[in-house]
Design a protein around this motif. Structure first.
Motif, PDB file in Angstrom:
ATOM      1  N   THR A 108      -6.551  30.291  42.708  1.00  0.00           N
ATOM      2  CA  THR A 108      -6.906  30.991  44.039  1.00  0.00           C
ATOM      3  C   THR A 108      -7.502  32.195  43.839  1.00  0.00           C
ATOM      4  N   ALA A 109      -6.820  33.191  43.130  1.00  0.00           N
ATOM      5  CA  ALA A 109      -7.092  34.325  42.783  1.00  0.00           C
ATOM      6  C   ALA A 109      -8.700  34.428  42.203  1.00  0.00           C
ATOM      7  N   GLU A 140     -11.108  33.296  44.720  1.00  0.00           N
ATOM      8  CA  GLU A 140     -11.452  34.573  45.801  1.00  0.00           C
ATOM      9  C   GLU A 140     -12.244  35.588  45.051  1.00  0.00           C
ATOM     10  N   ALA A 141     -12.144  35.796  43.688  1.00  0.00           N
ATOM     11  CA  ALA A 141     -12.982  36.599  42.842  1.00  0.00           C
ATOM     12  C   ALA A 141     -14.314  36.198  43.047  1.00  0.00           C
ATOM     13  N   VAL A 142     -14.642  34.870  42.818  1.00  0.00           N
ATOM     14  CA  VAL A 142     -16.103  34.429  42.822  1.00  0.00           C
ATOM     15  C   VAL A 142     -16.709  34.450  44.396  1.00  0.00           C
ATOM     16  N   LEU A 143     -15.818  34.333  45.413  1.00  0.00           N
ATOM     17  CA  LEU A 143     -16.487  34.573  46.956  1.00  0.00           C
ATOM     18  C   LEU A 143     -16.752  35.956  46.951  1.00  0.00           C
ATOM     19  N   MET A 144     -15.880  36.778  46.587  1.00  0.00           N
ATOM     20  CA  MET A 144     -16.005  38.294  46.730  1.00  0.00           C
ATOM     21  C   MET A 144     -17.296  38.636  45.942  1.00  0.00           C
ATOM     22  N   ALA A 145     -17.474  38.235  44.691  1.00  0.00           N
ATOM     23  CA  ALA A 145     -18.852  38.544  43.844  1.00  0.00           C
ATOM     24  C   ALA A 145     -20.051  38.045  44.731  1.00  0.00           C
ATOM     25  N   MET A 146     -20.010  36.786  45.440  1.00  0.00           N
ATOM     26  CA  MET A 146     -21.231  36.517  46.134  1.00  0.00           C
ATOM     27  C   MET A 146     -21.446  37.255  47.219  1.00  0.00           C
ATOM     28  N   ASN A 147     -20.153  37.981  47.952  1.00  0.00           N
ATOM     29  CA  ASN A 147     -20.502  38.577  49.156  1.00  0.00           C
ATOM     30  C   ASN A 147     -21.122  39.839  48.608  1.00  0.00           C
ATOM     31  N   ILE A 148     -20.812  40.333  47.491  1.00  0.00           N
ATOM     32  CA  ILE A 148     -21.170  41.989  47.215  1.00  0.00           C
ATOM     33  C   ILE A 148     -22.686  41.630  46.556  1.00  0.00           C
ATOM     34  N   THR A 149     -23.257  40.603  45.988  1.00  0.00           N
ATOM     35  CA  THR A 149     -24.260  40.390  45.538  1.00  0.00           C
ATOM     36  C   THR A 149     -25.224  39.865  46.380  1.00  0.00           C
ATOM     37  N   GLY A 150     -24.816  38.970  47.202  1.00  0.00           N
ATOM     38  CA  GLY A 150     -25.615  38.361  48.147  1.00  0.00           C
ATOM     39  C   GLY A 150     -26.380  37.084  47.266  1.00  0.00           C
ATOM     40  N   ARG A 151     -25.704  36.505  46.119  1.00  0.00           N
ATOM     41  CA  ARG A 151     -26.313  35.485  45.315  1.00  0.00           C
ATOM     42  C   ARG A 151     -25.338  34.577  45.281  1.00  0.00           C
ATOM     43  N   SER A 190     -11.550  23.250  39.323  1.00  0.00           N
ATOM     44  CA  SER A 190     -11.380  22.291  40.521  1.00  0.00           C
ATOM     45  C   SER A 190     -11.166  23.206  41.705  1.00  0.00           C
ATOM     46  N   VAL A 191     -10.261  24.084  41.826  1.00  0.00           N
ATOM     47  CA  VAL A 191      -9.832  24.854  43.013  1.00  0.00           C
ATOM     48  C   VAL A 191     -11.314  25.576  43.234  1.00  0.00           C
ATOM     49  N   LEU A 192     -11.862  26.176  42.304  1.00  0.00           N
ATOM     50  CA  LEU A 192     -13.206  27.019  42.669  1.00  0.00           C
ATOM     51  C   LEU A 192     -14.105  26.174  43.385  1.00  0.00           C
ATOM     52  N   LYS A 193     -14.291  24.844  42.728  1.00  0.00           N
ATOM     53  CA  LYS A 193     -15.154  23.869  43.245  1.00  0.00           C
ATOM     54  C   LYS A 193     -14.884  23.734  44.899  1.00  0.00           C
ATOM     55  N   THR A 194     -13.595  23.592  45.169  1.00  0.00           N
ATOM     56  CA  THR A 194     -13.169  23.281  46.366  1.00  0.00           C
ATOM     57  C   THR A 194     -13.570  24.475  47.234  1.00  0.00           C
ATOM     58  N   TYR A 195     -13.091  25.484  46.802  1.00  0.00           N
ATOM     59  CA  TYR A 195     -13.539  26.796  47.620  1.00  0.00           C
ATOM     60  C   TYR A 195     -15.063  26.765  48.070  1.00  0.00           C
ATOM     61  N   GLY A 207     -22.756  28.251  47.187  1.00  0.00           N
ATOM     62  CA  GLY A 207     -22.539  28.469  45.900  1.00  0.00           C
ATOM     63  C   GLY A 207     -22.828  27.174  45.021  1.00  0.00           C
ATOM     64  N   ALA A 208     -23.216  27.374  43.903  1.00  0.00           N
ATOM     65  CA  ALA A 208     -23.374  26.560  42.802  1.00  0.00           C
ATOM     66  C   ALA A 208     -22.782  26.922  41.439  1.00  0.00           C
ATOM     67  N   ILE A 209     -22.309  25.800  40.741  1.00  0.00           N
ATOM     68  CA  ILE A 209     -21.300  26.192  39.525  1.00  0.00           C
ATOM     69  C   ILE A 209     -22.181  25.680  38.369  1.00  0.00           C
ATOM     70  N   VAL A 210     -22.659  26.668  37.388  1.00  0.00           N
ATOM     71  CA  VAL A 210     -23.236  26.444  36.012  1.00  0.00           C
ATOM     72  C   VAL A 210     -22.261  26.480  34.955  1.00  0.00           C
ATOM     73  N   ARG A 211     -22.218  25.424  33.918  1.00  0.00           N
ATOM     74  CA  ARG A 211     -21.533  25.486  33.138  1.00  0.00           C
ATOM     75  C   ARG A 211     -22.217  25.639  31.569  1.00  0.00           C
ATOM     76  N   ASN A 212     -21.673  26.614  30.852  1.00  0.00           N
ATOM     77  CA  ASN A 212     -22.262  26.861  29.755  1.00  0.00           C
ATOM     78  C   ASN A 212     -22.069  26.054  28.590  1.00  0.00           C
ATOM     79  N   GLN A 213     -22.716  25.699  27.709  1.00  0.00           N
ATOM     80  CA  GLN A 213     -22.568  24.777  26.541  1.00  0.00           C
ATOM     81  C   GLN A 213     -21.332  25.540  25.620  1.00  0.00           C
ATOM     82  N   LEU A 214     -20.372  24.749  25.003  1.00  0.00           N
ATOM     83  CA  LEU A 214     -19.462  25.342  23.729  1.00  0.00           C
ATOM     84  C   LEU A 214     -19.838  25.110  22.552  1.00  0.00           C
ATOM     85  N   ASN A 215     -19.518  25.874  21.763  1.00  0.00           N
ATOM     86  CA  ASN A 215     -19.603  25.881  20.022  1.00  0.00           C
ATOM     87  C   ASN A 215     -18.395  26.264  19.477  1.00  0.00           C
ATOM     88  N   ASP A 216     -17.681  25.454  19.001  1.00  0.00           N
ATOM     89  CA  ASP A 216     -16.345  25.529  18.504  1.00  0.00           C
ATOM     90  C   ASP A 216     -15.129  25.976  19.205  1.00  0.00           C
TER      91      ASP A 216
END
Length: 443
Positions: free
Chosen positions: A138-139, A142-153, A168-173, A180-189
């Protein structure tokens, strides 16, 4: 807390006092179709000895780290907890205190929280810490929501491998907030692909999130990820394991705007998954956007040091539409345990714990990789945790090891992957590590 018996007469008197004719008058907003229309299906009443025997029987079915050698991780870890912690936090002024709204009668609790905040700032290399939150997941949300509030993005990019339960918790929030939209980066090793990350971020990105070490225990390239955040004007959010900071660089030292974490490893038992505490720290520029409680130091009219709740941006203190969060507790007892733990260990002690975790984990990884049929899932450097490919399904390894008194690790098939996630803390002895390897070789 003792059970307080209420007789029918007591209940009738309470209803009359508030002007209600029956209990149903207290719940008119609950639809009739969801109300229980029958008696509860309870077993017959038991005597006290019978109840004790029943509960002891149920308890004996459980398997815990107290009686097993644990290599479980994935967000909750079997670290050593000094006995002094229980003695201190069990004091009545801490154990039974609810909330420090009245500063004049809560100075001890407020000071303890202030000390906790100070320790988190030093550990994470950040300017400000709040009085903790529900848990690490949840921390982070909340950090992501705070960032969206600050940046307006409204876009968040996950740079590497984030704990899937935290995601999963972030998605629920974000779903609950309606944005809000979640974008996942690809992994390498086992870690985020930096070139791929640069293609994902844009002027729509509110924050780039990275977990360090990540869910696999691998170390992400946090310097490059932070640079990508700054280039697109996004906030850089780091979810850092607090024990790892005894040996790894603090998030504030590589430019994190918000740094969060799960405080369970700091003197808190695993507790069947909770309660835990969410660590939340920010740079000074965003202090007025921080969610939850914040305790500050002041002076009274006589010039004595005092402690107060300050910058109270919770929904209980100001108009709801102006609140930064609706988090309504701060897990103060768990935070106190973390503060006592860090006080007992000190800077040298937390470094020793982190060092032992790293050395023992690498020793075990090397031994397991030498067993025919077993191999490391990734070659990326790791801290306390690592993923192993096994010759039989991980569930089979875990089942066989239970018969030997061992929690072998986390089955990655639970998150749609193959392999076994193994965590090693400072509690594990050389003999336990070697026995684990021997038993794996017999499967």
């Amino acid at each position: 807390m003792p059970f307080i018996v209420n007789t029918d007469r007591d209940r009738d008197e309470m209803l009359r006092s508030i002007g209600a004719a029956s209990f149903d008058d207290l719940i008119p907003d609950i639809p009739e179709e969801v109300r229980l229309k029958r008696s509860l299906d309870l077993f017959p009443a038991l005597s006290e000895p019978e109840v004790m025997k029943l509960l002891e029987g149920l308890s004996s079915v459980n398997r815990s780290a107290a009686g097993y050698v644990s290599f479980l991780g994935g967000g909750a870890y079997d670290h050593f907890i000094p006995s002094a912690i229980k003695s201190i936090v069990s004091r009545s002024e801490f154990y039974t205190a609810y909330t420090p709204y009245q500063a004049e009668v809560s100075q001890g609790t407020l000071q303890a929280i202030y000390e906790y905040q100070s320790m988190m700032c030093r550990l994470y290399g950040m300017d400000v810490a709040n009085a903790s939150m529900y848990d690490g997941a949840t921390a982070l949300a909340e950090a992501v929501l705070m960032a969206m509030n600050i940046t307006g993005r409204e876009q968040v990019v996950i740079a590497g491998k984030l704990n899937p339960y935290a995601e999963s918790v972030l998605k629920t929030y974000l779903e609950a907030s309606g944005s809000g939209a979640i974008v996942r980066n690809q992994l390498n090793d086992g870690t985020g692909n930096i070139d791929g990350l640069r293609l994902l971020v844009s002027d729509r990105t509110a924050a780039i999130v990275v977990q360090q070490p990540n869910f696999y225990g691998c170390l992400e390239d946090v310097d490059a990820i932070g640079a990508a955040a700054r280039e697109c004007g996004a906030l850089f959010i780091v979810s850092a394991d607090p024990v790892s900071l005894g040996t790894l660089e603090a998030p504030g030292n590589y430019g994190a705007d918000i740094a969060v974490g799960e405080g369970q490893p700091l003197g808190n038992h695993q507790n069947f998954g909770g309660p835990y505490l969410g660590i939340f720290t920010v740079s000074q520029a965003y202090v007025r956007k921080i969610p939850g409680r914040l305790v500050g130091m002041t002076r009274d009219r006589d010039g004595n040091d005092g402690f107060i709740l300050t910058l109270q941006t919770r929904e209980q203190h100001i108009r709801r539409e102006k609140a930064t969060s609706n988090i309504c507790t701060n897990q103060a007892l768990c935070a106190l345990q973390a503060a006592v733990y860090l006080s007992l260990l000190g800077k040298q002690g937390i470094s020793e714990v982190a060092g032992q975790c790293a050395v023992k984990a690498h020793y075990l990884a090397d031994r397991i990789a030498s067993i025919p049929g077993y191999s490391m899932k990734f070659t990326t450097p790791f801290f306390r945790e690592f993923a192993v490919e096994t010759p039989v399904p991980a569930s089979g390894v875990i089942s066989a090891m239970l018969d030997e008194g061992i929690f072998a690790g986390y089955d990655l098939s639970l998150v749609g992957e193959s392999g076994l996630l193994v965590a090693v803390t400072e509690k594990r002895t050389r003999a336990e590590l070697d026995r684990f390897v021997t038993l794996l070789g017999r499967l």
